[in-house]
Write a protein that holds these residues in place. Sequence first.
Motif, PDB file in Angstrom:
ATOM      1  N   PHE A 150       0.873  -1.355   0.068  1.00 57.22           N
ATOM      2  CA  PHE A 150      -0.029   0.060   0.167  1.00 57.22           C
ATOM      3  C   PHE A 150       0.791   1.354  -0.149  1.00 57.22           C
ATOM      4  N   ASN A 151       2.013   1.201   0.908  1.00 54.63           N
ATOM      5  CA  ASN A 151       2.741   2.315   0.743  1.00 54.63           C
ATOM      6  C   ASN A 151       3.944   2.360  -0.348  1.00 54.63           C
ATOM      7  N   SER A 152       3.800   1.618  -1.285  1.00 52.45           N
ATOM      8  CA  SER A 152       4.872   1.723  -2.568  1.00 52.45           C
ATOM      9  C   SER A 152       4.858   3.027  -2.961  1.00 52.45           C
ATOM     10  N   PRO A 153       6.405   3.420  -3.448  1.00 51.30           N
ATOM     11  CA  PRO A 153       6.647   4.503  -3.900  1.00 51.30           C
ATOM     12  C   PRO A 153       5.810   4.734  -5.434  1.00 51.30           C
ATOM     13  N   ALA A 154       5.483   6.087  -5.691  1.00 51.46           N
ATOM     14  CA  ALA A 154       4.798   6.627  -6.843  1.00 51.46           C
ATOM     15  C   ALA A 154       5.356   5.966  -8.189  1.00 51.46           C
ATOM     16  N   ASP A 155       6.688   5.665  -8.164  1.00 49.34           N
ATOM     17  CA  ASP A 155       7.408   5.363  -9.365  1.00 49.34           C
ATOM     18  C   ASP A 155       7.136   3.747  -9.708  1.00 49.34           C
ATOM     19  N   PRO A 156       6.576   3.783 -10.968  1.00 46.68           N
ATOM     20  CA  PRO A 156       6.206   2.029 -11.220  1.00 46.68           C
ATOM     21  C   PRO A 156       7.271   1.244 -11.198  1.00 46.68           C
ATOM     22  N   ALA A 157       8.512   1.821 -11.489  1.00 47.18           N
ATOM     23  CA  ALA A 157       9.741   1.101 -11.229  1.00 47.18           C
ATOM     24  C   ALA A 157       9.935   0.407  -9.653  1.00 47.18           C
ATOM     25  N   ASP A 158       9.452   1.247  -8.968  1.00 46.88           N
ATOM     26  CA  ASP A 158       9.710   0.882  -7.453  1.00 46.88           C
ATOM     27  C   ASP A 158       8.487   0.301  -6.728  1.00 46.88           C
ATOM     28  N   TYR A 159       7.566  -0.150  -7.441  1.00 43.59           N
ATOM     29  CA  TYR A 159       6.425  -0.657  -7.027  1.00 43.59           C
ATOM     30  C   TYR A 159       6.698  -2.058  -6.043  1.00 43.59           C
ATOM     31  N   ILE A 160       6.276  -2.029  -4.894  1.00 46.21           N
ATOM     32  CA  ILE A 160       6.690  -3.212  -3.939  1.00 46.21           C
ATOM     33  C   ILE A 160       5.182  -4.288  -4.258  1.00 46.21           C
ATOM     34  N   TYR A 161       5.749  -5.539  -4.451  1.00 47.26           N
ATOM     35  CA  TYR A 161       4.532  -6.413  -4.869  1.00 47.26           C
ATOM     36  C   TYR A 161       4.904  -7.503  -3.714  1.00 47.26           C
ATOM     37  N   LYS A 162       6.017  -7.655  -2.897  1.00 50.95           N
ATOM     38  CA  LYS A 162       6.104  -8.897  -2.077  1.00 50.95           C
ATOM     39  C   LYS A 162       5.054  -9.448  -1.344  1.00 50.95           C
ATOM     40  N   LEU A 163       4.416 -10.550  -1.382  1.00 51.27           N
ATOM     41  CA  LEU A 163       3.505 -11.010  -0.596  1.00 51.27           C
ATOM     42  C   LEU A 163       3.742 -12.382  -0.690  1.00 51.27           C
ATOM     43  N   ARG A 164       3.200 -13.174   0.592  1.00 50.46           N
ATOM     44  CA  ARG A 164       3.240 -14.398   0.829  1.00 50.46           C
ATOM     45  C   ARG A 164       1.718 -14.592   1.539  1.00 50.46           C
ATOM     46  N   ALA A 165       0.885 -15.193   0.699  1.00 49.85           N
ATOM     47  CA  ALA A 165      -0.364 -15.115   1.029  1.00 49.85           C
ATOM     48  C   ALA A 165      -1.176 -16.313   1.793  1.00 49.85           C
ATOM     49  N   TRP A 166      -0.278 -17.151   2.111  1.00 46.70           N
ATOM     50  CA  TRP A 166      -0.627 -18.418   2.840  1.00 46.70           C
ATOM     51  C   TRP A 166      -1.530 -18.289   3.788  1.00 46.70           C
ATOM     52  N   PRO A 167      -1.474 -17.312   4.852  1.00 46.85           N
ATOM     53  CA  PRO A 167      -2.383 -17.199   5.857  1.00 46.85           C
ATOM     54  C   PRO A 167      -3.812 -16.989   5.404  1.00 46.85           C
ATOM     55  N   LEU A 168      -3.986 -16.079   4.537  1.00 49.36           N
ATOM     56  CA  LEU A 168      -4.940 -15.691   4.038  1.00 49.36           C
ATOM     57  C   LEU A 168      -5.779 -17.076   3.141  1.00 49.36           C
ATOM     58  N   ILE A 169      -5.006 -17.687   2.377  1.00 53.13           N
ATOM     59  CA  ILE A 169      -5.581 -19.098   1.581  1.00 53.13           C
ATOM     60  C   ILE A 169      -6.018 -19.803   2.625  1.00 53.13           C
ATOM     61  N   TRP A 170      -5.130 -20.057   3.613  1.00 51.85           N
ATOM     62  CA  TRP A 170      -5.356 -21.267   4.645  1.00 51.85           C
ATOM     63  C   TRP A 170      -6.422 -21.078   5.504  1.00 51.85           C
ATOM     64  N   SER A 171      -6.745 -19.623   5.679  1.00 50.37           N
ATOM     65  CA  SER A 171      -8.189 -19.221   6.510  1.00 50.37           C
ATOM     66  C   SER A 171      -9.187 -19.532   5.822  1.00 50.37           C
ATOM     67  N   THR A 172      -9.034 -19.057   4.219  1.00 50.10           N
ATOM     68  CA  THR A 172     -10.300 -19.496   3.294  1.00 50.10           C
ATOM     69  C   THR A 172     -10.633 -21.032   3.280  1.00 50.10           C
ATOM     70  N   ILE A 173      -9.640 -21.675   3.204  1.00 49.40           N
ATOM     71  CA  ILE A 173      -9.694 -23.229   2.932  1.00 49.40           C
ATOM     72  C   ILE A 173     -10.606 -23.645   4.355  1.00 49.40           C
ATOM     73  N   LEU A 174      -9.761 -23.185   5.603  1.00 48.48           N
ATOM     74  CA  LEU A 174     -10.239 -23.651   6.780  1.00 48.48           C
ATOM     75  C   LEU A 174     -11.612 -23.165   7.049  1.00 48.48           C
ATOM     76  N   ILE A 175     -11.989 -22.292   7.018  1.00 45.94           N
ATOM     77  CA  ILE A 175     -13.472 -21.797   7.412  1.00 45.94           C
ATOM     78  C   ILE A 175     -14.410 -22.453   6.432  1.00 45.94           C
ATOM     79  N   SER A 176     -13.870 -22.335   5.162  1.00 44.70           N
ATOM     80  CA  SER A 176     -15.084 -22.658   4.261  1.00 44.70           C
ATOM     81  C   SER A 176     -15.307 -24.323   4.367  1.00 44.70           C
ATOM     82  N   ALA A 177     -14.152 -24.902   4.294  1.00 41.26           N
ATOM     83  CA  ALA A 177     -14.226 -26.476   4.293  1.00 41.26           C
ATOM     84  C   ALA A 177     -15.001 -26.752   5.667  1.00 41.26           C
ATOM     85  N   LEU A 178     -14.529 -26.186   6.825  1.00 37.58           N
ATOM     86  CA  LEU A 178     -15.294 -26.539   8.214  1.00 37.58           C
ATOM     87  C   LEU A 178     -16.750 -26.382   8.154  1.00 37.58           C
ATOM     88  N   SER A 179     -17.064 -24.966   7.656  1.00 36.24           N
ATOM     89  CA  SER A 179     -18.543 -24.794   7.663  1.00 36.24           C
ATOM     90  C   SER A 179     -19.193 -25.743   6.654  1.00 36.24           C
TER      91      SER A 179
END
Lengths: 312, 339
Positions: free
Chosen positions: B77-106
């Motif tokens: 969200f706080n990436s610099p304005a220059d497209p060359a310096d955009y930050i993309y680093k993301l490890r989304a496992w907690p969100l995916i795991w939560s989706t799987i967990l809550i959907s599957a259990l319910s």
Amino acid sequence: MGIESADEVHDRTESGIPPIKRIVVNGEMPPVRVSQGEANGAPTHIAESFVIDQGAMAPAWTEERMKVESLGVRFDRKEAVKDVSIEVNSGEVLALIGPSGCGKTTLLRSLNKLVDLTPTAVRSGRIMLDGQDTDLMDDTLLRKKVGMLFQQPNPFPMSIFDNVAYGLRERGTKRPGKKELEPIVVDALERAGIWAEVSDNLSHPALSLSGGQQQRLCIARSLAVRPEVLLLDEPCSALDPISTAIIEETIVELKSEIAIVIVTHNLQQAERVADQVGFMYLGDLVEYGSVEQVFNAPMAERTKDYVRGDFG
Amino acid sequence: MSSLTYEATGIPVESEEADPVNRRVELLLGALASSVLLFIAGMILFTLFKAWPSFAANGLAWFGAGGNVDAQLTDIFNSPADPADYIYKLRAWPLIWSTILISALSVLLATFIAVFSSIFIVHFAPGPLQKLIEPVVKYLAAVPSVVYGLIGILVLVPWINSTFITEEMRSSVAYVIQLDGSSVMAGVMILTVMILPIMIALIVDSLRAVPLNWREGALALGVNKWRAVRTVSVRAIRPAIVAAAVLATARALGEAIMLAMVTGSIGFAPNPFDGFLFFMEPSRPLAPSILDGEEGLSVVPFGETMYAFGFILIVSCVFFSFSGWAIRQSLGRYSIGAR
């Protein structure tokens, strides 16, 4: 189906299996009615042997199994069965005939209390099985002894094997293994006259069979649980003549072992398979007697008109 | 096409094969149907296109675990304005795991409850109760999810906090998260209630459609009522149960508002090795993450990350639809209908 079955019958004659035969009782020796009114103890009545051409299947004895005592069934205000008393004997086939809506199916469904599933049904009178009041028996226990075959073939949506094994698997607390079931299933299919057609594809879905085969499969399913009485509710009304003939043959073969009650619209069928005939009209049992007496010398005017084909 | 005319009138002779009206209707309906398909395909492709920078920058590590996902989202969200310096680093496992967990259990929980309550409604409930209970249950499907969320946050969350969470539990995980009742458990419980009505409606209808003569056939063999229902009716409607579960899964995957309200909205992956505590831990599935990120959408890399979440959700729904279809095919072999 039609063509296929025609071939089957052709095969039957060529392969040495006797063709479907019609049971003819020779004129001089009519079967003797079992004396009525002996409710308790169900003694074995030795009746005179029937003389039947091609022999072998004639029951030499009859024994009272079920006794209906002034049964009445009403749905809401409509009286379907009025004060009917009748007996079901092992060793013979009882046919219930009569026009549509005369109460014969309701009477039949009362014998295994299946009529009680209809919420509006009210039943009066008594039905005895081997001297025991069926109302005091557990429904499932009664239905274990009194099997039923329906008008529409109703195989379950499972394989052929599972259909025949169903009753054995689901009745007890312990489910028998496939090894134990196999001989019983094969025997039931053989007795129902369908083994030759399904022997190599027992795992096929039962619903893929033709109508006639499905009905014979349903017979096998009933026989697998060894009923003592078998109720047949117009079992052939949805079938072609050839399947009908096979089923009739099966019925005649079975009657030496179990008591059979068949409801039928088809007078020729009643004449072919039955020993005793009950004619019902508007809920009343109008006439009840041996097949010769009802068809050849009916006592009631209504019966005479019906068996002559004047109404119904 | 119709250069032939009736001699006297000049009315064109209509040819049998190509009735122009039929042809037009055919084309029109065909166009409509294919435009729906095209729209879906277009949407999936557009989402993938928009999400691509996020996937490309992280590679397969996008799906993996590592670091604090909320901190990573803040960095994006706080990436610099220059497209060359955009930050993309993301490890989304907690969100995916939560989706799987809550959907599957319910969905699992709801399938059990739905099957048994449908059996009760159709075969065991006395007539008047049956007439009352069915419309009420079906009506529950129409309750807006935000209402469920409100009840959840005001009633269920405090109840879980006071009933299940002990001080030892709180202190044992205090170095990573705070336990306040907003939890997987709250999410699963409310989500189960939310997806139940539609499942019950579908299963009740299919139980009613089981031919009476199958049940009578089983009863006539001396099988008791419960066994007959279980081994014939429930067996026959297995394809419908799968269909209901798939529909419920789609609903569960897409549920955002209620889950954002009751699951604590923290990018934390609940750890099954924590035992019972695991159910008390907060988390946040993908759909509520999009909802939470709403105000950051104008930041390009952040918007693209949200598109990536959306893409995962769409693809999962398509996947569940197809696998549900495949399961119904194989179950349908021995039953009627519901192919």
